[in-house]
Design a protein around this motif. Structure first.
Motif, PDB file in Angstrom:
ATOM      1  N   GLU A 153       0.820  -1.199   0.000  1.00  0.00           N
ATOM      2  CA  GLU A 153       0.000   0.000   0.000  1.00  0.00           C
ATOM      3  C   GLU A 153       0.859   1.256   0.000  1.00  0.00           C
ATOM      4  N   GLY A 155       2.693   4.578   1.166  1.00  0.00           N
ATOM      5  CA  GLY A 155       3.439   4.768   2.396  1.00  0.00           C
ATOM      6  C   GLY A 155       4.392   3.628   2.687  1.00  0.00           C
ATOM      7  N   ASN A 156       4.689   2.821   1.641  1.00  0.00           N
ATOM      8  CA  ASN A 156       5.627   1.702   1.786  1.00  0.00           C
ATOM      9  C   ASN A 156       5.200   0.727   2.876  1.00  0.00           C
ATOM     10  N   LYS A 157       3.896   0.485   2.958  1.00  0.00           N
ATOM     11  CA  LYS A 157       3.382  -0.487   3.921  1.00  0.00           C
ATOM     12  C   LYS A 157       3.045  -1.794   3.220  1.00  0.00           C
ATOM     13  N   GLU A 159       1.255  -5.413   3.954  1.00  0.00           N
ATOM     14  CA  GLU A 159       0.435  -6.236   4.835  1.00  0.00           C
ATOM     15  C   GLU A 159       0.649  -7.702   4.477  1.00  0.00           C
ATOM     16  N   ALA A 192      13.380  -2.222   7.605  1.00  0.00           N
ATOM     17  CA  ALA A 192      11.967  -2.570   7.745  1.00  0.00           C
ATOM     18  C   ALA A 192      11.631  -2.696   9.221  1.00  0.00           C
ATOM     19  N   ARG A 193      10.420  -2.299   9.572  1.00  0.00           N
ATOM     20  CA  ARG A 193       9.967  -2.466  10.957  1.00  0.00           C
ATOM     21  C   ARG A 193       8.533  -2.974  10.964  1.00  0.00           C
ATOM     22  N   LYS A 195       5.029  -2.718  12.207  1.00  0.00           N
ATOM     23  CA  LYS A 195       4.190  -1.666  12.796  1.00  0.00           C
ATOM     24  C   LYS A 195       3.094  -2.260  13.670  1.00  0.00           C
ATOM     25  N   ASP A 203       1.649  -5.864   9.772  1.00  0.00           N
ATOM     26  CA  ASP A 203       1.891  -4.736   8.881  1.00  0.00           C
ATOM     27  C   ASP A 203       3.353  -4.329   9.012  1.00  0.00           C
ATOM     28  N   ILE A 205       6.466  -1.646   7.661  1.00  0.00           N
ATOM     29  CA  ILE A 205       6.844  -0.397   7.013  1.00  0.00           C
ATOM     30  C   ILE A 205       8.279  -0.535   6.525  1.00  0.00           C
ATOM     31  N   SER A 207      11.598   1.141   4.249  1.00  0.00           N
ATOM     32  CA  SER A 207      12.185   2.402   3.785  1.00  0.00           C
ATOM     33  C   SER A 207      13.043   2.201   2.538  1.00  0.00           C
ATOM     34  N   ASN A 239       1.775   0.474  -5.650  1.00  0.00           N
ATOM     35  CA  ASN A 239       0.576   0.724  -4.859  1.00  0.00           C
ATOM     36  C   ASN A 239      -0.554  -0.214  -5.267  1.00  0.00           C
TER      37      ASN A 239
END
Length: 249
Positions: A153, A155-157, A159, A192-193, A195, A203, A205, A207, A239
């Motif tokens: 998605e 915002g570089n998220k 799932e 990466a982390r 969230k 989820d 995130i 970078s 996206n």
């Protein structure tokens, strides 16, 4: 959101080699030789002149970039090299390999994990993180676990939903020790982390990703039925990109 593969991948055998823990056996190099033939060179720097003790119990699980298992056979080439023969290989496709039940050097029934691109001009060294300085927990691969679903998605998220082929994904637990490793096809790693986690979902995130590029992901160290386990897969940084394994519930 519900469950995930490869993208390998998973076996509840000791997973150490190329990844996260105290196994001495590791993949030194993977080289695609053409015509479906892959050479895997092993190393164990704790043993002088380590050798493979071939038992014919060795197994290789190979998955393509969509997480589909492709037919493959494994045999020994020499003292420290295995050959994997992949049928109907697709040129320039990225494949992940899990080889288990290896007796080599100081280890017995070891498991190694790596990846390569079906291009004879490329060699791979260390396709899955080996560094343990970040204190990533020892992980296992469990063949029943896989990535059932992924969505990228804005915002570089990313799932991710982890599935279990035998229906025990409700026994996945998160305790904050889990780690996520992201790499591109050139072996570059990305921050990466995690969230949020919820049951069999998380989820992530990430970078620094380049839009439209493909990346590999390893999620390691989550608890499943009393063991630390790991799954892996591939995703594309677009996206609304989505992946769904046919086995996803």
């Amino acid at each position: 959101m519900k469950k995930i593969i490869l993208l390998s991948a998973a076996f509840c055998l000791a997973f150490a080699s190329m990844a996260f823990a105290a196994q001495n056996v590791k993949i030194e190099e993977i080289e695609y030789k053409g015509n479906g033939r892959v050479e895997i060179d092993l190393d164990d720097d704790t043993v002088r002149d380590p050798k493979i003790i071939w038992t014919k119990q060795e197994t290789a699980v190979v998955r393509d970039s969509k997480g589909k298992i492709v037919p493959a056979d494994i045999t020994m080439k020499d003292d420290d090299t295995m050959l994997v023969f992949i049928k109907d290989i697709v040129p320039l496709e990225r494949y992940n390999i899990h080889v288990s039940n290896i007796n080599f050097g100081s280890q017995s029934q070891a498991t190694v994990v790596g990846s390569f691109i079906a291009d004879p001009k490329r060699k791979s060294k260390g396709a899955v993180p080996q560094d343990t300085s970040d204190r990533a927990p020892a992980a296992k691969i469990n063949t029943s676990l896989f990535i059932g679903k992924m969505e990228f998605e804005r915002g570089n998220k990313l799932e991710v939903d982890i599935d279990d082929a035998v229906g025990h994904d409700n026994e996945i637990r998160w305790d904050g020790s889990e780690r996520v490793f992201i790499k591109d096809n050139n072996g570059k790693t990305y921050s990466a982390r995690i969230k949020k986690t919820d049951k069999d979902e998380l989820d992530i995130i990430i970078s620094g990703l380049a839009r439209g590029q493909k990346y590999s992901i390893v999620i390691s160290g989550f608890l499943y039925r009393g063991s630390r386990c790991s799954v892996e897969g591939d995703f594309t940084a677009v996206n609304d990109w989505k992946f769904r394994d046919p086995r996803h519930k």
